[in-house]
Design a protein around this motif. Structure first.
Motif, short mmCIF file in Angstrom:
data_model
loop_
_atom_site.label_atom_id
_atom_site.label_comp_id
_atom_site.label_asym_id
_atom_site.label_seq_id
_atom_site.Cartn_x
_atom_site.Cartn_y
_atom_site.Cartn_z
N ILE A 1 22.85 -56.62 -4.48
CA ILE A 1 23.14 -56.16 -3.35
C ILE A 1 24.33 -55.81 -3.84
O ILE A 1 24.94 -54.21 -3.38
CB ILE A 1 22.64 -56.33 -1.58
N LYS A 2 25.35 -56.64 -4.45
CA LYS A 2 26.60 -56.12 -3.92
C LYS A 2 26.74 -54.88 -5.55
O LYS A 2 27.43 -54.27 -4.75
CB LYS A 2 27.66 -57.57 -4.22
N ARG B 1 24.47 -53.39 -6.02
CA ARG B 1 23.98 -51.41 -5.70
C ARG B 1 25.07 -51.60 -5.03
O ARG B 1 25.34 -50.00 -5.15
CB ARG B 1 23.29 -51.69 -5.29
N ALA B 2 26.16 -52.38 -4.14
CA ALA B 2 26.92 -51.43 -3.37
C ALA B 2 28.01 -50.79 -3.76
O ALA B 2 28.42 -49.55 -3.14
CB ALA B 2 27.35 -51.98 -2.07
N LYS B 3 28.31 -51.23 -4.78
CA LYS B 3 29.30 -50.79 -6.07
C LYS B 3 29.11 -50.09 -6.69
O LYS B 3 29.91 -48.60 -6.20
CB LYS B 3 30.34 -52.35 -6.81
N LEU C 1 29.50 -47.03 -3.95
CA LEU C 1 30.78 -46.24 -3.72
C LEU C 1 31.34 -45.44 -4.60
O LEU C 1 31.68 -44.44 -3.99
CB LEU C 1 31.29 -47.89 -2.76
N LEU D 1 29.95 -46.85 2.97
CA LEU D 1 29.15 -48.68 1.51
C LEU D 1 30.89 -49.53 1.30
O LEU D 1 30.72 -50.82 1.79
CB LEU D 1 29.63 -47.82 0.97
N PHE E 1 30.41 -52.64 4.60
CA PHE E 1 28.70 -52.98 3.83
C PHE E 1 29.06 -53.89 3.06
O PHE E 1 28.64 -55.43 2.88
CB PHE E 1 27.81 -51.86 3.65
N GLU E 2 30.41 -53.51 1.75
CA GLU E 2 30.08 -54.29 1.01
C GLU E 2 31.23 -55.36 1.37
O GLU E 2 30.32 -56.73 1.03
CB GLU E 2 31.05 -53.34 -0.38
#
Length: 155
Positions: free
Chosen positions: A60-61, A63-65, A68, A107, A110-111
């Motif tokens: 998930i991290k 994907r979030a990066k 972003l 984002l 969220f991260e």
């Protein structure tokens, strides 16, 4: 996350658009509560379950990066025509994409929440204690080899 004073970060909603704030703020608050319980030793997690959760959170991290980084592509001039109405629309849409309260801000928050979840899982699984104890033992072994006594540190 601990800040410079060693305090746990509080969820923030200032950077959120109203819809995102409504969705993420309660999650951030719940994660903060769970993290505090884990740190206090009131929340326990099986090491196998913790490992599974940490792997999922790592994905998930990543994907979030990526999202972003990709959100930077939204910072481009929009062309809706040559009128004051088109200029206002373009400016407003660009602000939502990359300004305060933008996709990037959501984002980023969220991260931060995902990182807090990771810390919570590690604490609940006793990872902090295990790592501190292992580090202390390694330090003591190294110090003994050179004839130095280690004073203080984790119990």
């Amino acid at each position: 996350m601990p800040d410079g004073d060693g305090q746990w970060s509080k969820p923030t909603t200032a950077a959120f658009t109203p819809g995102a704030a409504a969705g993420l703020a309660p999650v951030a608050g719940g994660v903060a509560d769970a993290k505090q319980s884990a740190v206090l030793g009131d929340l326990h997690l099986d090491p196998v379950a913790a490992d599974t959760l940490l792997k999922a959170l790592a994905k998930i991290k990543v994907r979030a990066k990526q999202l972003l980084r990709d959100s930077g592509d939204l910072d481009a001039p929009l062309r809706f025509g040559d009128s004051w109405v088109a200029d206002i629309m373009a400016k407003r849409l660009r602000q939502v994409a990359v300004g305060n309260g933008s996709v990037a801000a959501v984002l980023t928050e969220f991260e931060r929440i995902v990182e807090d979840m990771e810390l919570t899982v590690r604490a609940a699984a006793g990872d902090y204690i295990a790592r501190d104890q292992a580090a202390k033992e390694r330090l003591e072994k190294a110090a003994n080899r050179i004839g130095v006594e280690v004073i203080g540190g984790p119990a």
